[in-house]
Design an enzyme around this catalytic site. Structure first.
Site, PDB file in Angstrom:
ATOM      1  N   SER A  26      14.249 -20.170  52.225  1.00  0.00           N
ATOM      2  CA  SER A  26      14.064 -21.352  51.777  1.00  0.00           C
ATOM      3  C   SER A  26      13.148 -22.032  51.168  1.00  0.00           C
ATOM      4  O   SER A  26      12.956 -23.123  50.424  1.00  0.00           O
ATOM      5  CB  SER A  26      14.354 -22.548  52.837  1.00  0.00           C
ATOM      6  OG  SER A  26      13.887 -22.658  53.614  1.00  0.00           O
ATOM      7  N   SER A  45       7.448 -21.241  53.761  1.00  0.00           N
ATOM      8  CA  SER A  45       5.942 -21.429  53.704  1.00  0.00           C
ATOM      9  C   SER A  45       4.817 -20.936  52.600  1.00  0.00           C
ATOM     10  O   SER A  45       4.040 -21.649  52.558  1.00  0.00           O
ATOM     11  CB  SER A  45       6.048 -19.782  54.227  1.00  0.00           C
ATOM     12  OG  SER A  45       6.341 -18.861  55.006  1.00  0.00           O
ATOM     13  N   SER A  73      13.478 -22.850  63.087  1.00  0.00           N
ATOM     14  CA  SER A  73      13.903 -23.851  64.028  1.00  0.00           C
ATOM     15  C   SER A  73      14.643 -24.374  63.422  1.00  0.00           C
ATOM     16  O   SER A  73      15.492 -25.433  63.094  1.00  0.00           O
ATOM     17  CB  SER A  73      12.798 -24.746  63.805  1.00  0.00           C
ATOM     18  OG  SER A  73      12.760 -25.589  62.669  1.00  0.00           O
TER      19      SER A  73
END
Lengths: 628, 320
Positions: free
Chosen positions: A471, A474, A541
């Site tokens: 997405s 990072s 997550s």
């Protein structure tokens, strides 16, 4: 008052006295489907005149309509009051019925037999003194018999009636009965059920139900009703000191401060020395106020209000106990957990735990084993599914006053509540406190978080980037760190891939491991924030529950959840690391977005739209949010 | 401060004074359990309310509410859903008890139902109950934002009641899902809900009709005089004895009210609640009559006999 009224008054007073002093027995009936539980209860109600004419007329009409017993009354229809139960001919939920004889009053919980409704069976069992386990004489001990007997023992019921039903269909054969009884005694011994009384029955024909039947001359024991009228299940926790879990602090005015609750064990009287837990503060009882006003003694089972000699800060959830005999206080336990949730129990995930009047956050740290409720075999387990029982270690975020369930149901039994759905997902019974709970103390340090933050001239933060693989988490985190670093801030990036190379290299991608992965990184982030850093956490997550767990480790405002919102199609099209292609090819199981769910945040501090905006612009949004 | 409700009771010869561990009587245990439940409601919810329907069960609940929080004032107000078709005495009794106990009373009547002129005679029991009770209750709960509603239902009343939890979860539409109730172990009640959801709470679930009357007798709790036998004007219609409480009950051809010695076992909307012939004009006689009764208390409730409006169905739709 006329003479007639006076005699009526005397008669009613006498009756009231008799009614009030009659004992009460709560029991459950359980066992397999179609073993005749409902017929048994129906007959007990009918024979003890617990049914009225209009109810009987309705039952008669229903029986003819459903026609399961020919022209006879089908007592099951009396108890299976839900439309779905009648359609399917099974019991889904517990029915509570009331009847009384000259000797006793009874509350009977008719429990469902289907495995699917084990949680409802546990609901009925939790308040019972005695369990009547029905077995069909033709079928003998079944999986269901074992499962229900296990739950009966788990919930601490020590008196079991083995009701061998449908004896009429095996010609009242003693050998059949004896064989079933021998098998059950073995099971009861394994389960630690102390008292087993076996009775040959025909609920349909009435044999040995109310009195001993001529059809079983070889049986010398009591009838079922005779047993229920005379069994003495014995008081629990009689040897324990006084315990009062506080429900409500009563402060109607400046001069009155009362602590209200129901006495869980022991007795209390004015002048008694008490201790409030977990604070450990002591005082003396001044007044014991019960339902009829001030009383000399309060005893277990009574709902009372206490006033104390000293102004102690006691609130709901605390326990007031006898100063000489207080219960233990701990935050880590070994306990049996009966899982009732549709979603599996995952170690590490926090749930609400309610025990007595206290609600705290708790998680299972380890499942030592699960128990096959059908065979009592101990099996290794990483998680618990619906209707499974596990022996677990639990960790609570607050220390609580407690007792082993075997000593005290009120301070040893708990429920777990899912923090997202609010569903009741487990019943637990505490076995003992873990020794390590008492031996690990927080090491006090003089330089605190505020001092460390001041020396770095920044407000420490945990910036939590969540989003699908690919997405852009990072990328954006990296840009944010570069900018902050250039501005002289102290930052660090915790990246999912990097952490998995070291700290978390023992973890895979199952749900259980994902929970542990997040737990560890959240703890590391907390230490870094404590050290005064701005931590950028870049982890997929996928579950709300774990992000919430992470959030709760931080002070209000310290945790900034950033949802890197990239639709699955876009992330998959980018497929920077080629992972989606592999996942689609079935070479990466449990891949988020493909065969494992992603739960989008509901209240993220920031939502970044990577379709409309450039990474640089989005990084600027994060920085603006951090520095405002 | 002293509330009439909370006045100390006169000594009761049948209640043990020095209580040993085994000395709790049956009614003492029921009373303690109910008080525990009421305190959990007060502590566990943001904005709870007690449904007060003026009958004997409501009278017991109101009495228990006073005890649970004595010497303080109960932190839970009352709500009466008035269908407009209650017996006149019930309304007078309601207002008197609210004043005597000092507990806040809210009254709600469905304004849409009033505008449409909904009534049990013109529209039948089913429509009337749905609009003026079920819909009205939901309106009131939504309007005041109540997140818990305490009611006097008992498990011995009816088959689907026997299946209900003490804390019974309702979704945002106030619906009950009997197949998916929260497990309820020990006396640990789950009070956690999301915004918009609510819980119906039944503190006297484990009481029987007889327990209720004996407790009223023991505690000297006031109840409407309609429960006591008296000469009342009634007509016999479809097997039920209907009291002609006022001019709102149109008489059918050939019907003439006659005075009979009657009383009520339950109190609902007056054209839907049949009286029974009885000489029981004192509490003692009511109890004596109960002990030999051969019919259940709901037998006189016209609405219960409508199969399309079973209790389970009504409850799923939000009825108490």
């Amino acid at each position: 008052m006329s003479a007639e009224n006076a005699s009526a008054a005397a008669a009613v007073a006498a009756y009231l006295h008799q009614h009030e002093t009659k004992g009460l027995l709560r029991f459950i009936t359980c066992g397999s489907v179609d073993d005749g539980k409902s017929t048994l209860i129906g007959r007990l109600l009918y024979e003890s005149k617990g049914l009225f004419e209009d109810q009987l007329a309705a039952l008669d009409k229903d029986s003819r309509r459903h026609g399961t017993q020919g022209d006879d009354i089908d007592y099951a229809l009396l108890l299976d009051g839900l439309a779905a139960e009648r359609e399917q001919g099974i019991t889904i939920d517990v029915a509570y019925r009331f009847f009384s004889t000259d000797k006793r009053k009874f509350i009977v919980a008719d429990c469902p037999g289907h495995e699917q409704y084990t949680r409802n069976m546990a609901t009925g069992a939790s308040t019972a003194d005695v369990a009547v386990v029905l077995v069909d004489a033709r079928k003998g001990l079944l999986t269901q018999t074992r499962r229900h007997s296990y739950i009966v023992s788990l919930l601490g019921i020590r008196h079991v009636v083995l009701a061998v039903n449908k004896m009429d269909l095996v010609g009242y054969d003693q050998a059949v009965f004896d064989a079933i009884v021998a098998g059950y005694r073995e099971l009861a011994e394994q389960l630690g059920i102390d008292h087993v009384t076996a009775i040959p029955l025909s609920a349909l024909k009435g044999d040995n139900l109310l009195q001993r039947s001529p059809n079983t001359p070889w049986y010398q024991g009591t009838s079922l009703l005779g047993y229920l009228e005379s069994v003495e299940p014995g008081a629990r926790g009689a040897a324990l000191g006084f315990r009062l879990p506080i429900q409500w602090v009563n402060r109607p005015n400046q001069d009155f401060r009362g602590f209200a609750g129901s006495i869980a064990a022991g007795a209390v009287k004015p002048g008694d020395e008490i201790v409030a837990l977990p604070s450990g503060r002591r005082s003396k009882v001044v007044r014991v106020i019960g339902a009829q006003g001030d009383q000399e003694t309060g005893v277990a089972g009574q709902a009372i209000t206490l006033t104390l000699a000293d102004e102690l800060d006691i609130s709901r959830g605390d326990v007031i106990a006898a100063a000489q005999q207080p219960p233990q206080v701990a935050d880590q336990f070994a306990a049996h957990v009966l899982w009732m949730g549709e979603q599996r129990l995952l170690p590490g995930r926090p749930y609400w735990l309610k025990i007595g009047t206290r609600t705290v956050s708790a998680s299972v740290t380890e499942i030592k084993h699960k128990v096959d409720v059908n065979t009592q075999e101990q099996l290794a387990a990483k998680h618990l599914e619906l209707n499974e029982v596990g022996y677990c270690n639990l960790y609570l975020d607050h220390a609580i006053a407690f007792e082993a369930y075997a000593d005290n149901r009120e301070l040893g039994g708990f429920i777990l509540i899912d923090r997202q759905t609010n569903a009741t997902v487990a019943a637990g019974t505490i076995d003992f406190a873990l020794r390590r709970a008492g031996n690990i103390h927080w090491q006090h340090v003089d330089v605190d978080k505020a001092a460390r933050a001041r020396s770095k001239a920044q407000a420490p933060r945990c910036v939590w980037f969540t989003g699908l693989s690919g997405s852009g988490k990072s990328t954006i985190a990296n840009l944010v760190e570069k900018r902050l670093h250039a501005m002289g801030h102290h930052c660090y990036i915790l990246d999912g891939d990097n952490v998995r190379h070291g700290l978390n290299k023992d973890l895979g991608f199952t749900d259980e491991d994902r929970v542990e992965n997040i737990r560890r990184v959240a703890e590391v982030a907390r230490l870094m924030v404590d050290a005064g850093l701005i931590v950028l956490v870049s982890f997929i997550s996928p579950f709300r529950a774990e992000r919430r767990m992470a959030r709760e480790l931080f002070e209000p405002g310290e945790f900034v959840e950033v949802f890197v919102d990239t639709p699955l199609e876009v992330a998959e099209r980018r497929d920077v690391k080629g992972l989606y292609a592999k996942a689609r090819a079935g070479r990466i199981p449990n891949f988020t977005g493909i065969d494992s769910p992603y739960e989008a945040p509901e209240r993220a501090e920031l939502v970044l739209d990577t379709v409309q905006e450039t990474p640089e612009a989005l990084a600027q949004q994060v920085i603006a949010r951090l520095l405002d | 401060m002293s509330l009439p409700l909370l006045n100390p009771l006169p000594p009761n010869p049948s209640a043990p004074t020095a209580l040993g561990p085994q000395a709790l009587s049956h009614l003492d245990r029921l009373e303690a359990e109910s008080i525990h439940i009421l305190r959990e409601v007060a502590a566990g919810f943001r904005n709870p309310v007690m449904l007060y329907s003026v009958g004997k069960d409501s009278s017991v609940l109101l009495h228990l509410l006073g005890k649970a929080f004595a010497p303080g004032k109960p932190p839970i107000p009352l709500l009466h859903v008035d269908t407009g078709w209650k017996f006149r005495e019930m309304i007078a009794f309601r207002d008197r008890r609210a004043a005597e106990t000092g507990v806040t009373l809210h009254v709600h009547t469905n304004p849409d139902g009033v505008a449409q002129g909904i009534g049990p005679i013109s529209h039948g029991a089913t429509v009337h109950t749905d609009v003026m009770k079920t819909q009205a209750l939901k309106q009131a709960l939504d309007q005041f934002g109540f997140d818990a509603a305490i009611g006097g239902a008992r498990r011995d009343e009816e088959k689907s009641r026997a299946k209900e939890r003490i804390f019974s979860f309702r979704n945002e539409q106030h619906r009950w899902d009997p197949k998916n109730q929260r497990p309820e172990l020990w006396s640990l009640y789950n009070t956690r809900i999301h915004k918009g959801e609510s819980v119906r709470v039944f503190p006297i679930s484990n009481w029987t009709e007889l327990d209720v009357w004996l407790y009223i007798y023991r505690e000297k709790i006031p109840v409407p005089s309609l429960y006591f036998a008296a000469q009342r004007p009634v007509v016999e219609r479809d097997g039920a004895l209907l009291m002609v409480d006022d001019e709102r009950l149109p008489l059918r051809a050939g019907e003439r009210p006659e005075h009979r010695q009657v009383r009520f076992r339950t109190l609902g909307c007056y054209p839907l609640t049949g009286a029974i012939e009885s000489d029981a004009d004192t509490l003692e006689k009511i109890i004596a009559e109960m002990l030999v009764a051969t019919t259940s208390e709901r037998q006189g409730r016209v609405i219960d006999h409508d199969p399309s409006a079973s209790m389970e169905k009504k409850k799923q739709e939000g009825y108490f």
